[in-house]
Design a protein around this motif. Structure first.
Motif, PDB file in Angstrom:
ATOM      1  N   GLU A 192       0.830  -1.207   0.000  1.00 18.06           N
ATOM      2  CA  GLU A 192       0.000   0.000   0.000  1.00 18.06           C
ATOM      3  C   GLU A 192       0.866   1.260   0.000  1.00 18.06           C
ATOM      4  OE1 GLU A 192      -3.182   2.424  -0.242  1.00 18.06           O
ATOM      5  OE2 GLU A 192      -3.066   0.252  -0.543  1.00 18.06           O
ATOM      6  N   ARG A 193       1.959   1.263   0.801  1.00 17.46           N
ATOM      7  CA  ARG A 193       2.860   2.423   0.816  1.00 17.46           C
ATOM      8  C   ARG A 193       3.447   2.675  -0.569  1.00 17.46           C
ATOM      9  NH1 ARG A 193       4.944   0.124   5.508  1.00 17.46           N
ATOM     10  NH2 ARG A 193       6.855  -0.484   4.409  1.00 17.46           N
ATOM     11  N   GLU A 194       3.839   1.604  -1.253  1.00 22.76           N
ATOM     12  CA  GLU A 194       4.434   1.746  -2.577  1.00 22.76           C
ATOM     13  C   GLU A 194       3.430   2.318  -3.574  1.00 22.76           C
ATOM     14  OE1 GLU A 194       7.675   0.988  -4.170  1.00 22.76           O
ATOM     15  OE2 GLU A 194       7.926   1.683  -2.118  1.00 22.76           O
ATOM     16  N   ARG A 195       2.188   1.830  -3.506  1.00 21.71           N
ATOM     17  CA  ARG A 195       1.167   2.352  -4.421  1.00 21.71           C
ATOM     18  C   ARG A 195       0.921   3.836  -4.184  1.00 21.71           C
ATOM     19  NH1 ARG A 195      -1.117  -2.987  -3.932  1.00 21.71           N
ATOM     20  NH2 ARG A 195      -2.191  -2.411  -2.004  1.00 21.71           N
ATOM     21  N   VAL A 196       0.825   4.226  -2.906  1.00 23.90           N
ATOM     22  CA  VAL A 196       0.608   5.651  -2.572  1.00 23.90           C
ATOM     23  C   VAL A 196       1.799   6.483  -3.034  1.00 23.90           C
ATOM     24  CG1 VAL A 196       0.395   7.279  -0.668  1.00 23.90           C
ATOM     25  CG2 VAL A 196      -0.944   5.161  -0.655  1.00 23.90           C
ATOM     26  N   ARG A 197       3.006   5.971  -2.774  1.00 24.74           N
ATOM     27  CA  ARG A 197       4.220   6.716  -3.154  1.00 24.74           C
ATOM     28  C   ARG A 197       4.303   6.887  -4.664  1.00 24.74           C
ATOM     29  NH1 ARG A 197       9.159   5.744  -5.010  1.00 24.74           N
ATOM     30  NH2 ARG A 197       8.828   3.490  -5.122  1.00 24.74           N
ATOM     31  N   GLN A 198       4.025   5.822  -5.398  1.00 24.79           N
ATOM     32  CA  GLN A 198       4.124   5.899  -6.860  1.00 24.79           C
ATOM     33  C   GLN A 198       3.065   6.822  -7.443  1.00 24.79           C
ATOM     34  OE1 GLN A 198       4.075   1.876  -8.279  1.00 24.79           O
ATOM     35  NE2 GLN A 198       6.172   1.475  -7.645  1.00 24.79           N
ATOM     36  N   ARG A 199       1.837   6.751  -6.884  1.00 22.70           N
ATOM     37  CA  ARG A 199       0.793   7.666  -7.370  1.00 22.70           C
ATOM     38  C   ARG A 199       1.188   9.120  -7.145  1.00 22.70           C
ATOM     39  NH1 ARG A 199      -3.048   3.766  -5.440  1.00 22.70           N
ATOM     40  NH2 ARG A 199      -3.173   4.836  -3.434  1.00 22.70           N
ATOM     41  N   GLY A 200       1.711   9.411  -5.931  1.00 23.14           N
ATOM     42  CA  GLY A 200       2.125  10.785  -5.625  1.00 23.14           C
ATOM     43  C   GLY A 200       3.245  11.246  -6.529  1.00 23.14           C
ATOM     44  N   ARG A 201       4.229  10.377  -6.745  1.00 23.09           N
ATOM     45  CA  ARG A 201       5.365  10.770  -7.583  1.00 23.09           C
ATOM     46  C   ARG A 201       4.929  10.924  -9.037  1.00 23.09           C
ATOM     47  NH1 ARG A 201      11.175   7.646  -8.347  1.00 23.09           N
ATOM     48  NH2 ARG A 201      12.170   9.343  -9.506  1.00 23.09           N
ATOM     49  N   TYR A 202       4.029  10.038  -9.478  1.00 21.07           N
ATOM     50  CA  TYR A 202       3.535  10.097 -10.855  1.00 21.07           C
ATOM     51  C   TYR A 202       2.862  11.447 -11.132  1.00 21.07           C
ATOM     52  CZ  TYR A 202       1.742   8.089 -15.216  1.00 21.07           C
ATOM     53  OH  TYR A 202       1.495   7.813 -16.536  1.00 21.07           O
ATOM     54  N   GLN A 203       2.160  11.963 -10.116  1.00 17.13           N
ATOM     55  CA  GLN A 203       1.422  13.218 -10.291  1.00 17.13           C
ATOM     56  C   GLN A 203       2.305  14.452 -10.149  1.00 17.13           C
ATOM     57  OE1 GLN A 203      -1.576  12.741  -7.326  1.00 17.13           O
ATOM     58  NE2 GLN A 203      -2.778  11.282  -8.527  1.00 17.13           N
ATOM     59  N   THR A 204       3.425  14.339  -9.416  1.00 15.09           N
ATOM     60  CA  THR A 204       4.234  15.524  -9.129  1.00 15.09           C
ATOM     61  C   THR A 204       5.563  15.563  -9.882  1.00 15.09           C
ATOM     62  OG1 THR A 204       5.225  14.390  -7.210  1.00 15.09           O
ATOM     63  CG2 THR A 204       3.269  15.731  -6.813  1.00 15.09           C
ATOM     64  N   ASP A 205       5.969  14.445 -10.473  1.00 13.83           N
ATOM     65  CA  ASP A 205       7.265  14.377 -11.149  1.00 13.83           C
ATOM     66  C   ASP A 205       7.046  14.020 -12.620  1.00 13.83           C
ATOM     67  OD1 ASP A 205       9.780  13.888 -12.106  1.00 13.83           O
ATOM     68  OD2 ASP A 205      10.445  12.672 -10.408  1.00 13.83           O
ATOM     69  N   PRO A 206       6.947  15.010 -13.515  1.00 10.37           N
ATOM     70  CA  PRO A 206       6.689  14.729 -14.937  1.00 10.37           C
ATOM     71  C   PRO A 206       7.739  13.816 -15.572  1.00 10.37           C
ATOM     72  CG  PRO A 206       6.431  17.060 -14.463  1.00 10.37           C
ATOM     73  CD  PRO A 206       7.035  16.445 -13.252  1.00 10.37           C
ATOM     74  N   ALA A 207       9.003  13.990 -15.178  1.00  4.33           N
ATOM     75  CA  ALA A 207      10.066  13.149 -15.759  1.00  4.33           C
ATOM     76  C   ALA A 207       9.862  11.686 -15.377  1.00  4.33           C
ATOM     77  CB  ALA A 207      11.435  13.635 -15.287  1.00  4.33           C
ATOM     78  N   TYR A 208       9.511  11.463 -14.111  1.00  2.00           N
ATOM     79  CA  TYR A 208       9.249  10.085 -13.652  1.00  2.00           C
ATOM     80  C   TYR A 208       8.043   9.499 -14.383  1.00  2.00           C
ATOM     81  CZ  TYR A 208       7.548   6.334 -10.674  1.00  2.00           C
ATOM     82  OH  TYR A 208       7.069   5.124 -10.210  1.00  2.00           O
ATOM     83  N   ALA A 209       6.987  10.320 -14.516  1.00  2.04           N
ATOM     84  CA  ALA A 209       5.776   9.850 -15.201  1.00  2.04           C
ATOM     85  C   ALA A 209       6.081   9.463 -16.645  1.00  2.04           C
ATOM     86  CB  ALA A 209       4.699  10.932 -15.158  1.00  2.04           C
ATOM     87  N   LYS A 210       6.898  10.281 -17.309  1.00  2.00           N
ATOM     88  CA  LYS A 210       7.261   9.975 -18.696  1.00  2.00           C
ATOM     89  C   LYS A 210       8.064   8.677 -18.778  1.00  2.00           C
ATOM     90  CE  LYS A 210       9.602  11.910 -22.733  1.00  2.00           C
ATOM     91  NZ  LYS A 210      10.391  13.046 -23.262  1.00  2.00           N
ATOM     92  N   ARG A 211       9.050   8.522 -17.873  1.00  2.00           N
ATOM     93  CA  ARG A 211       9.850   7.288 -17.853  1.00  2.00           C
ATOM     94  C   ARG A 211       8.963   6.066 -17.593  1.00  2.00           C
ATOM     95  NH1 ARG A 211      13.346  10.306 -14.657  1.00  2.00           N
ATOM     96  NH2 ARG A 211      12.739   9.089 -12.808  1.00  2.00           N
ATOM     97  N   HIS A 212       8.030   6.235 -16.685  1.00  2.00           N
ATOM     98  CA  HIS A 212       7.138   5.121 -16.343  1.00  2.00           C
ATOM     99  C   HIS A 212       6.285   4.718 -17.546  1.00  2.00           C
ATOM    100  CE1 HIS A 212       4.704   2.588 -13.743  1.00  2.00           C
ATOM    101  NE2 HIS A 212       3.635   3.109 -14.295  1.00  2.00           N
ATOM    102  N   ARG A 213       5.754   5.729 -18.265  1.00  2.00           N
ATOM    103  CA  ARG A 213       4.937   5.420 -19.449  1.00  2.00           C
ATOM    104  C   ARG A 213       5.753   4.706 -20.526  1.00  2.00           C
ATOM    105  NH1 ARG A 213       2.618  10.535 -18.196  1.00  2.00           N
ATOM    106  NH2 ARG A 213       4.060  11.586 -19.602  1.00  2.00           N
ATOM    107  N   GLU A 214       6.992   5.200 -20.744  1.00  2.00           N
ATOM    108  CA  GLU A 214       7.853   4.564 -21.740  1.00  2.00           C
ATOM    109  C   GLU A 214       8.185   3.130 -21.350  1.00  2.00           C
ATOM    110  OE1 GLU A 214      11.177   7.147 -22.036  1.00  2.00           O
ATOM    111  OE2 GLU A 214      10.147   8.629 -23.298  1.00  2.00           O
ATOM    112  N   ARG A 215       8.467   2.928 -20.058  1.00  2.00           N
ATOM    113  CA  ARG A 215       8.771   1.569 -19.589  1.00  2.00           C
ATOM    114  C   ARG A 215       7.571   0.652 -19.780  1.00  2.00           C
ATOM    115  NH1 ARG A 215       8.158  -0.862 -14.580  1.00  2.00           N
ATOM    116  NH2 ARG A 215       9.540  -2.626 -14.186  1.00  2.00           N
TER     117      ARG A 215
END
Length: 247
Positions: free
Chosen positions: A86-109
């Motif tokens: 649950e912590r990981e899901r919350v952390r990833q959702r928060g980072r996905y919304q606040t870190d555009p570079a991370y979100a882009k890397r995640h989508r590409e992956r």
């Protein structure tokens, strides 16, 4: 006697060792958790440290063995530690919304992973299992899903191309099934039993009589049907007369 005493002592020693080992393992786990907490806090408050850690992670990810170990470790923790998952899901959702570079890397992956048929198959199976579990445990979700599917089916039925494809698919499926003698026999038996049950229902029998009367009334309005009936009756009378003359 001395042997029995020795066995008892050995057993007690083994128990003590196992107990000590378990306590030591829990202590190490608590220490690791405290260290992770400190690192998370420092990561958020010390930009220099955070950059060093990111650089170190980038270097480590170049090692396939390290990546595989990390993936297996995370998968194991996800499955065995609900709080971590649950912590990981919350952390990833928060980072996905606040870190555009991370979100882009995640989508590409994710795009790259979807090209792997084995990964896609695992994800579909995992999603099916998750939805089945949630469907059985979350009544609100189950009701939303049923409503969504009904709406989706209504929209599809309005699509003539879809309706035609469905009719064709069902016809093909029925043809394949009819080639199976066991299936055909089961279907005939099922229909016979269903009809016998229906005939025991007076309301059904009345509806059937009414339906047949209406059908006959519609047919009589059709000149072609009336002409056919006239020919049929004339033929029947002629055959009956011929039979009577022979007798």
């Amino acid at each position: 006697m001395h042997q029995a005493t020795s066995d008892n002592q050995t057993t007690q020693a083994e128990v003590n060792v196992d107990g000590s080992s378990s306590i030591a393992e829990r202590k190490r786990e608590r220490q690791r958790e405290r260290q992770r907490e400190r690192q998370r806090e420092r990561y958020q408050t010390d930009p220099t440290y955070a950059e060093r850690q990111r650089e170190r992670q980038r270097e480590l990810r170049k090692d396939p063995a390290y990546v595989q170990r990390e993936r297996e470790h995370k998968r194991e923790r996800y499955q065995t530690d609900p709080a971590y998952a649950e912590r990981e899901r919350v952390r990833q959702r928060g980072r996905y919304q606040t870190d555009p570079a991370y979100a882009k890397r995640h989508r590409e992956r994710q795009r790259e992973l979807r090209k792997d048929p084995a990964y896609a198959k695992r994800e579909r199976e995992r999603e099916r299992v998750r939805q089945r579990e949630r469907y059985h445990t979350d009544p609100a979700y189950a009701e939303r899903e049923r409503k969504r599917k009904r709406e989706h089916q209504r929209k599809l039925r309005k699509d003539r191309a879809y309706a035609e494809r469905e009719r064709k698919r069902k016809r093909e499926h029925q043809r394949e099934l009819r080639k199976d003698r066991a299936y055909a026999e089961r279907e005939r038996e099922r229909k016979r039993e269903h009809q016998m049950e229906l005939r025991k229902d007076p309301a059904y029998a009345e509806r059937e009589r009414e339906r047949k009367r209406e059908h006959q009334m519609e047919l009589r309005k059709d000149p072609a049907y009336a002409e056919g009936q006239k020919i049929y009756m004339n033929t029947y009378k002629r055959i009956k007369i011929q039979t009577s003359n022979k007798e």
